[in-house]
Design a protein around this motif. Sequence first.
Motif, PDB file in Angstrom:
ATOM      1  N   ARG A  47      29.936  33.771 -16.572  1.00 50.87           N
ATOM      2  CA  ARG A  47      30.287  32.367 -17.422  1.00 50.87           C
ATOM      3  C   ARG A  47      31.526  31.907 -17.680  1.00 50.87           C
ATOM      4  O   ARG A  47      31.855  30.949 -17.980  1.00 50.87           O
ATOM      5  CB  ARG A  47      29.656  32.604 -18.932  1.00 50.87           C
ATOM      6  N   ARG A  75      20.875  33.221 -18.498  1.00 51.19           N
ATOM      7  CA  ARG A  75      20.131  33.062 -19.673  1.00 51.19           C
ATOM      8  C   ARG A  75      19.342  31.821 -19.247  1.00 51.19           C
ATOM      9  O   ARG A  75      18.216  31.722 -20.063  1.00 51.19           O
ATOM     10  CB  ARG A  75      20.531  32.979 -20.949  1.00 51.19           C
ATOM     11  N   GLY A 103      24.830  42.241 -21.417  1.00 45.48           N
ATOM     12  CA  GLY A 103      25.509  42.226 -22.514  1.00 45.48           C
ATOM     13  C   GLY A 103      24.964  43.439 -23.352  1.00 45.48           C
ATOM     14  O   GLY A 103      23.766  44.059 -23.239  1.00 45.48           O
ATOM     15  N   ASN A 104      25.772  43.916 -24.372  1.00 45.74           N
ATOM     16  CA  ASN A 104      25.314  45.303 -25.064  1.00 45.74           C
ATOM     17  C   ASN A 104      26.394  45.107 -26.248  1.00 45.74           C
ATOM     18  O   ASN A 104      27.598  44.809 -26.200  1.00 45.74           O
ATOM     19  CB  ASN A 104      25.601  46.296 -24.088  1.00 45.74           C
ATOM     20  N   SER A 113      19.576  41.068 -36.288  1.00 46.25           N
ATOM     21  CA  SER A 113      18.687  40.375 -36.591  1.00 46.25           C
ATOM     22  C   SER A 113      17.801  39.880 -35.117  1.00 46.25           C
ATOM     23  O   SER A 113      18.102  40.353 -34.142  1.00 46.25           O
ATOM     24  CB  SER A 113      19.409  39.068 -36.809  1.00 46.25           C
ATOM     25  N   ARG A 115      18.136  37.239 -33.539  1.00 41.58           N
ATOM     26  CA  ARG A 115      19.013  36.473 -32.600  1.00 41.58           C
ATOM     27  C   ARG A 115      20.006  37.623 -32.068  1.00 41.58           C
ATOM     28  O   ARG A 115      20.371  37.609 -31.006  1.00 41.58           O
ATOM     29  CB  ARG A 115      20.071  35.460 -33.622  1.00 41.58           C
ATOM     30  N   ALA A 116      20.447  38.713 -32.594  1.00 40.07           N
ATOM     31  CA  ALA A 116      21.141  39.618 -32.167  1.00 40.07           C
ATOM     32  C   ALA A 116      20.412  40.461 -30.883  1.00 40.07           C
ATOM     33  O   ALA A 116      20.907  40.835 -30.238  1.00 40.07           O
ATOM     34  CB  ALA A 116      21.269  40.737 -33.073  1.00 40.07           C
ATOM     35  N   ARG A 207      32.512  47.233 -26.552  1.00 40.61           N
ATOM     36  CA  ARG A 207      31.452  46.942 -27.205  1.00 40.61           C
ATOM     37  C   ARG A 207      30.501  48.028 -27.885  1.00 40.61           C
ATOM     38  O   ARG A 207      29.931  48.362 -28.746  1.00 40.61           O
ATOM     39  CB  ARG A 207      30.517  46.212 -26.552  1.00 40.61           C
ATOM     40  N   ARG A 282      31.624  46.660 -36.391  1.00 36.31           N
ATOM     41  CA  ARG A 282      31.030  45.608 -36.208  1.00 36.31           C
ATOM     42  C   ARG A 282      32.116  44.601 -36.298  1.00 36.31           C
ATOM     43  O   ARG A 282      32.032  43.546 -35.477  1.00 36.31           O
ATOM     44  CB  ARG A 282      29.947  45.243 -37.223  1.00 36.31           C
ATOM     45  N   ASN A 289      33.565  39.801 -29.061  1.00 37.37           N
ATOM     46  CA  ASN A 289      32.732  38.722 -28.570  1.00 37.37           C
ATOM     47  C   ASN A 289      33.502  37.426 -28.967  1.00 37.37           C
ATOM     48  O   ASN A 289      33.223  36.358 -27.874  1.00 37.37           O
ATOM     49  CB  ASN A 289      31.676  39.018 -29.347  1.00 37.37           C
ATOM     50  N   LYS A 293      33.573  34.763 -25.832  1.00 39.52           N
ATOM     51  CA  LYS A 293      33.043  33.287 -26.082  1.00 39.52           C
ATOM     52  C   LYS A 293      33.808  32.264 -25.813  1.00 39.52           C
ATOM     53  O   LYS A 293      33.490  31.160 -25.348  1.00 39.52           O
ATOM     54  CB  LYS A 293      32.309  33.494 -27.366  1.00 39.52           C
ATOM     55  N   ARG A 296      34.311  30.950 -22.110  1.00 36.36           N
ATOM     56  CA  ARG A 296      33.052  30.581 -21.192  1.00 36.36           C
ATOM     57  C   ARG A 296      33.137  29.355 -20.956  1.00 36.36           C
ATOM     58  O   ARG A 296      33.493  28.421 -22.109  1.00 36.36           O
ATOM     59  CB  ARG A 296      31.956  30.925 -22.155  1.00 36.36           C
TER      60      ARG A 296
END
Length: 298
Positions: A47, A75, A103-104, A113, A115-116, A207, A282, A289, A293, A296
């Motif tokens: 990406r 995706r 991804g991880n 969540s 979404r996660a 990560r 986290r 992340n 991002k 991208r």
Amino acid sequence: MDPKKLMFRPGLMAGERILVTGGGTGLGKEMAEAFLALGAEVYILGRRGAVLEETRDELMGRHGGRVVAVPCDIRNAEAIRDAIDLIWADGGTLTGLVNNAAGNFISRTEDLSPRAFDAIANIVFRGTFYMTLDIGKRWIAEGKSGNVINILTTWVWNGSAFTVPSAMSKSGIRAMAESLAVEWGRYGIRFNNIAPGPFPTKGMTERLSPGSSMDSAERQSNPLGRVGEMTELANLAVFLMAKGAEYVNGQTIAIDGAAYQATGGNFAGLRAWDDAQWEAVRTMIKASNDKDKAARTV
Ligand code: HXC
Ligand code: NAP
């Protein structure tokens, strides 16, 4: 990479046209370099356009040959179709695909969540299938053989606490490969999986062991007392991808120094962490992340 550490003769992969997803960084970049050094034409997909272009220039500067950067988000099945159309238009049928993009991140599962979960499953589980389906259909329609390698983890055999969406998704891809090895064998399309142990990369370290060195932990626990060397992984990928290994089909091969047998090769050891450690990790993962991002382009 030192091409002299590759165990194969120069020109072994001449005439091959190979797509490596996630080929701009980490393990994908190393495998792409090995294919290129041995004479293949290589497409690298991800990406972040600038990362792909930098890798393309670096690899061609070192080995000559041809590397093509393909910005695409796996995706999105339509984006895959358009990207593969461009590759076919650029030079014809691919001969090989390495499904390496992933991804991880580590997290307690109760902290995830929906979404996660999707953030990982949409890349690894769905994206890998979309890519395989798009290219597989073209091979079948053209009556051409093809060769697919999926990069998994040893967690496909024993699961992995604290990386559950990845463990579930990678296991699903193993099932895909074992199923299609049988279903598409008659078309000359074969599937094998590589399950690496720890090969430190920026994407993985940021990560899965942010703020610490997986390298030193592995030195203590791995039966060989070290992490993997990139040429060791590249040699295995070349072996599976090259002509001469056609009868190897439907297999999952670990390359981890027997870490899986010694320790389970997963994140079970994190059960001792407390709330504060999870919160700190986290925060560090989020920073990585967000940085990626922002870079991208697709
Ligand atoms: C809990 C988290 C979280 C964390 C993100 N989320 N990080 N939840 N703990 N540490 C949640 C977010 O809050 C959000 O949910 C959802 O996940 C999506 O987050 P985004 O940042 O918007 O995700 P996205 O932009 O889609 O990025 C996907 C990604 C990212 C997977 C999170 O890391 C990525 O693109 N990675 C690609 C590269 C990579 O991961 N490489 C490592 C491969 S290594 P909410 O609900 O809050 O909106 C590997 C090694 C395996 O696989 C083997 C080692 C031995
Ligand atoms: P990495 O450098 O972060 O590689 C992941 C790659 O996937 C990146 O180039 C990323 O590029 C690409 N990617 C992620 N999401 C994508 C999407 N939606 N569309 C297209 N490309 C996407 O990490 P790595 O360590 O090399 O991991 C590579 C593979 O090895 C993964 O499958 C991983 O699970 C597996 N693995 C690694 C280890 C290890 O120790 N390193 C161990 C076992 C298995 P963009 O972000 O630019 O898209």
